[in-house]
Design a protein around this motif. Structure first.
Motif, PDB file in Angstrom:
ATOM      1  N   MET A 168       0.849  -1.200   0.000  1.00  0.00           N
ATOM      2  CA  MET A 168       0.000   0.000   0.000  1.00  0.00           C
ATOM      3  C   MET A 168       0.885   1.251   0.000  1.00  0.00           C
ATOM      4  O   MET A 168       1.772   1.400   0.831  1.00  0.00           O
ATOM      5  CB  MET A 168      -0.908  -0.006   1.240  1.00  0.00           C
ATOM      6  CG  MET A 168      -1.806   1.214   1.333  1.00  0.00           C
ATOM      7  SD  MET A 168      -2.891   1.108   2.778  1.00  0.00           S
ATOM      8  CE  MET A 168      -3.650   2.702   2.726  1.00  0.00           C
ATOM      9  N   ASN A 169       0.639   2.158  -0.946  1.00  0.00           N
ATOM     10  CA  ASN A 169       1.431   3.373  -1.034  1.00  0.00           C
ATOM     11  C   ASN A 169       0.990   4.372   0.027  1.00  0.00           C
ATOM     12  O   ASN A 169      -0.195   4.542   0.304  1.00  0.00           O
ATOM     13  CB  ASN A 169       1.277   4.017  -2.419  1.00  0.00           C
ATOM     14  CG  ASN A 169       1.873   3.156  -3.508  1.00  0.00           C
ATOM     15  OD1 ASN A 169       2.841   2.438  -3.278  1.00  0.00           O
ATOM     16  ND2 ASN A 169       1.310   3.235  -4.704  1.00  0.00           N
ATOM     17  N   THR A 170       1.948   5.029   0.641  1.00  0.00           N
ATOM     18  CA  THR A 170       1.654   6.070   1.608  1.00  0.00           C
ATOM     19  C   THR A 170       2.209   7.381   1.086  1.00  0.00           C
ATOM     20  O   THR A 170       3.246   7.422   0.423  1.00  0.00           O
ATOM     21  CB  THR A 170       2.287   5.758   2.969  1.00  0.00           C
ATOM     22  OG1 THR A 170       3.698   5.614   2.804  1.00  0.00           O
ATOM     23  CG2 THR A 170       1.707   4.473   3.550  1.00  0.00           C
ATOM     24  N   VAL A 171       1.498   8.443   1.384  1.00  0.00           N
ATOM     25  CA  VAL A 171       1.912   9.761   0.935  1.00  0.00           C
ATOM     26  C   VAL A 171       2.944  10.304   1.901  1.00  0.00           C
ATOM     27  O   VAL A 171       2.741  10.311   3.112  1.00  0.00           O
ATOM     28  CB  VAL A 171       0.697  10.711   0.850  1.00  0.00           C
ATOM     29  CG1 VAL A 171       1.143  12.105   0.431  1.00  0.00           C
ATOM     30  CG2 VAL A 171      -0.344  10.153  -0.120  1.00  0.00           C
ATOM     31  N   ALA A 172       4.075  10.765   1.363  1.00  0.00           N
ATOM     32  CA  ALA A 172       5.117  11.328   2.213  1.00  0.00           C
ATOM     33  C   ALA A 172       4.591  12.591   2.887  1.00  0.00           C
ATOM     34  O   ALA A 172       3.860  13.373   2.288  1.00  0.00           O
ATOM     35  CB  ALA A 172       6.354  11.645   1.377  1.00  0.00           C
ATOM     36  N   PRO A 173       4.934  12.804   4.150  1.00  0.00           N
ATOM     37  CA  PRO A 173       4.445  13.995   4.849  1.00  0.00           C
ATOM     38  C   PRO A 173       5.110  15.262   4.328  1.00  0.00           C
ATOM     39  O   PRO A 173       6.171  15.222   3.699  1.00  0.00           O
ATOM     40  CB  PRO A 173       4.857  13.727   6.302  1.00  0.00           C
ATOM     41  CG  PRO A 173       6.076  12.858   6.188  1.00  0.00           C
ATOM     42  CD  PRO A 173       5.827  11.984   4.990  1.00  0.00           C
ATOM     43  N   HIS A 174       4.466  16.390   4.594  1.00  0.00           N
ATOM     44  CA  HIS A 174       5.066  17.686   4.286  1.00  0.00           C
ATOM     45  C   HIS A 174       5.896  18.137   5.485  1.00  0.00           C
ATOM     46  O   HIS A 174       5.594  17.808   6.631  1.00  0.00           O
ATOM     47  CB  HIS A 174       3.984  18.722   3.996  1.00  0.00           C
ATOM     48  CG  HIS A 174       3.186  18.432   2.760  1.00  0.00           C
ATOM     49  ND1 HIS A 174       3.744  18.399   1.510  1.00  0.00           N
ATOM     50  CD2 HIS A 174       1.857  18.175   2.595  1.00  0.00           C
ATOM     51  CE1 HIS A 174       2.795  18.136   0.617  1.00  0.00           C
ATOM     52  NE2 HIS A 174       1.653  17.986   1.254  1.00  0.00           N
ATOM     53  N   LEU A 175       6.926  18.912   5.217  1.00  0.00           N
ATOM     54  CA  LEU A 175       7.777  19.391   6.299  1.00  0.00           C
ATOM     55  C   LEU A 175       6.977  20.166   7.337  1.00  0.00           C
ATOM     56  O   LEU A 175       7.194  20.015   8.541  1.00  0.00           O
ATOM     57  CB  LEU A 175       8.891  20.282   5.736  1.00  0.00           C
ATOM     58  CG  LEU A 175       9.831  20.886   6.782  1.00  0.00           C
ATOM     59  CD1 LEU A 175      10.654  19.810   7.457  1.00  0.00           C
ATOM     60  CD2 LEU A 175      10.731  21.946   6.158  1.00  0.00           C
ATOM     61  N   ALA A 176       6.035  21.000   6.876  1.00  0.00           N
ATOM     62  CA  ALA A 176       5.245  21.795   7.819  1.00  0.00           C
ATOM     63  C   ALA A 176       4.478  20.901   8.781  1.00  0.00           C
ATOM     64  O   ALA A 176       4.354  21.218   9.972  1.00  0.00           O
ATOM     65  CB  ALA A 176       4.284  22.711   7.058  1.00  0.00           C
ATOM     66  N   ASN A 177       3.965  19.770   8.284  1.00  0.00           N
ATOM     67  CA  ASN A 177       3.249  18.845   9.158  1.00  0.00           C
ATOM     68  C   ASN A 177       4.173  18.244  10.204  1.00  0.00           C
ATOM     69  O   ASN A 177       3.814  18.085  11.368  1.00  0.00           O
ATOM     70  CB  ASN A 177       2.611  17.713   8.333  1.00  0.00           C
ATOM     71  CG  ASN A 177       1.501  18.213   7.437  1.00  0.00           C
ATOM     72  OD1 ASN A 177       0.918  19.256   7.705  1.00  0.00           O
ATOM     73  ND2 ASN A 177       1.213  17.494   6.376  1.00  0.00           N
ATOM     74  N   VAL A 178       5.375  17.884   9.773  1.00  0.00           N
ATOM     75  CA  VAL A 178       6.352  17.293  10.697  1.00  0.00           C
ATOM     76  C   VAL A 178       6.717  18.287  11.794  1.00  0.00           C
ATOM     77  O   VAL A 178       6.708  17.957  12.986  1.00  0.00           O
ATOM     78  CB  VAL A 178       7.617  16.852   9.934  1.00  0.00           C
ATOM     79  CG1 VAL A 178       8.674  16.332  10.904  1.00  0.00           C
ATOM     80  CG2 VAL A 178       7.271  15.773   8.912  1.00  0.00           C
TER      81      VAL A 178
END
Length: 304
Positions: A1-11
């Motif tokens: 299952m593919n997962t979307v990489a997080p955005h830096l702002a979210n991290v």
């Protein structure tokens, strides 16, 4: 299952060490985010991102800037007043700062940035970005462009603003690693007939969301070379020129019509009344409403 990489702002928003003062989403040709934040001494883990991240230090009160790209912490500290740090996409990393910092971060889609660098004629961008990531570095032009970008950008920024700043920053990053492809033609003024046609095109499309791609296509030049030739021809960047025309159009509409601010904004090329007020106020020192009031209301249209 593919997962979307997080955005830096979210991290960063999930870390108690960071205070995010402003996060502006960028759309169009170069997708990403502009982030202004402050932090105290801390260590943070960044998972693999689909974004290339450029960090510009507005203020540093620290003695070390340690980064770990998978082979242990190494000191990337730079004593320059406004050092830059680069983080390539697709690789987890950690950083450790031993003091307070006020920084601006530009996180751009790695795919969009690679396409832009290719269009600008720069070779081996991945190798170049990794080379820059190995140490903090100084580049006053990039720092100034990024600072201005942070000040001017908003969620409703026109494409030409985002395109212009991303193009300048990408080109200067590539110059920093010095792997430019063979030089293109020297900077020259656009032929007068071509410039006249281009200006007519800008005026005809002024209410549309003009892009740097569209304007450069009218001349057959690359975006970066077009920007340089246009400024040589007019004394202004394409962004400055279009903005001045839009402010002038808004002034005419405020002087001669009773149109609402939303309609004035749309007919002048601004995305909404808030965008109009922000740019108009910076250009004239007055809000659009105050400008209309200062004229004593709407003037009758001039007769020629």
């Amino acid at each position: 299952m593919n997962t979307v990489a997080p955005h830096l702002a979210n991290v960063l928003s999930r870390s108690p060490n960071f205070h995010l003062d402003q996060v502006t989403t960028l759309g169009g040709r170069c997708r990403g985010r502009l982030i202004h934040c402050t932090f105290e001494a801390h260590t943070v883990d960044i998972p693999p991102l689909d974004e290339v991240v450029l960090l510009a230090a507005n203020q540093y009160r620290l003695k070390r800037a340690l980064f770990d790209f998978g082979w242990g912490f190494r000191d990337h500290f730079s004593s320059h007043p406004h050092p830059l740090h680069l983080f390539p996409a697709g690789n987890a990393y950690r950083w450790l700062k031993d003091g307070f910092a006020d920084v601006t971060l530009l996180a751009l889609s790695a795919t969009d940035l690679a396409a832009l660098l290719d269009e600008l004629g720069h070779r081996n961008p991945n190798d170049g970005l990794w080379e820059l990531s190995q140490r903090g570095f100084a580049n006053p032009m990039i720092y100034q462009a990024l600072t201005q970008f942070m000040q001017q950008a908003s969620a409703d920024s026109p494409q030409i603003l985002v395109d212009s700043y991303c193009t300048v920053i990408a080109n200067e990053l590539a110059r920093q690693w010095n792997t430019r492809a063979p030089a293109g033609p020297a900077v020259r003024k656009l032929p007068s007939a071509q410039l006249a046609r281009l200006i007519d095109h800008i005026k005809e499309q002024l209410a549309q969301d003009l892009s740097l791609d569209d304007l450069a296509a009218q001349t057959g030049l690359t975006k970066y070379h077009f920007m340089r030739c246009f400024k040589a021809s007019t004394g202004r960047s394409p962004l400055q020129y279009v903005t001045e025309l839009r402010v002038a159009q808004a002034r005419r509409l405020l002087e001669t019509t009773a149109l609402t601010m939303e309609v004035v904004a749309r007919q002048s090329g601004f995305s909404n009344a808030e965008h109009l007020a922000r740019v108009f106020g910076k250009a004239t020192g007055l809000s659009p409403r105050a400008y209309r009031t200062a004229l004593g209301g709407v003037r009758a249209p001039r007769r020629h």
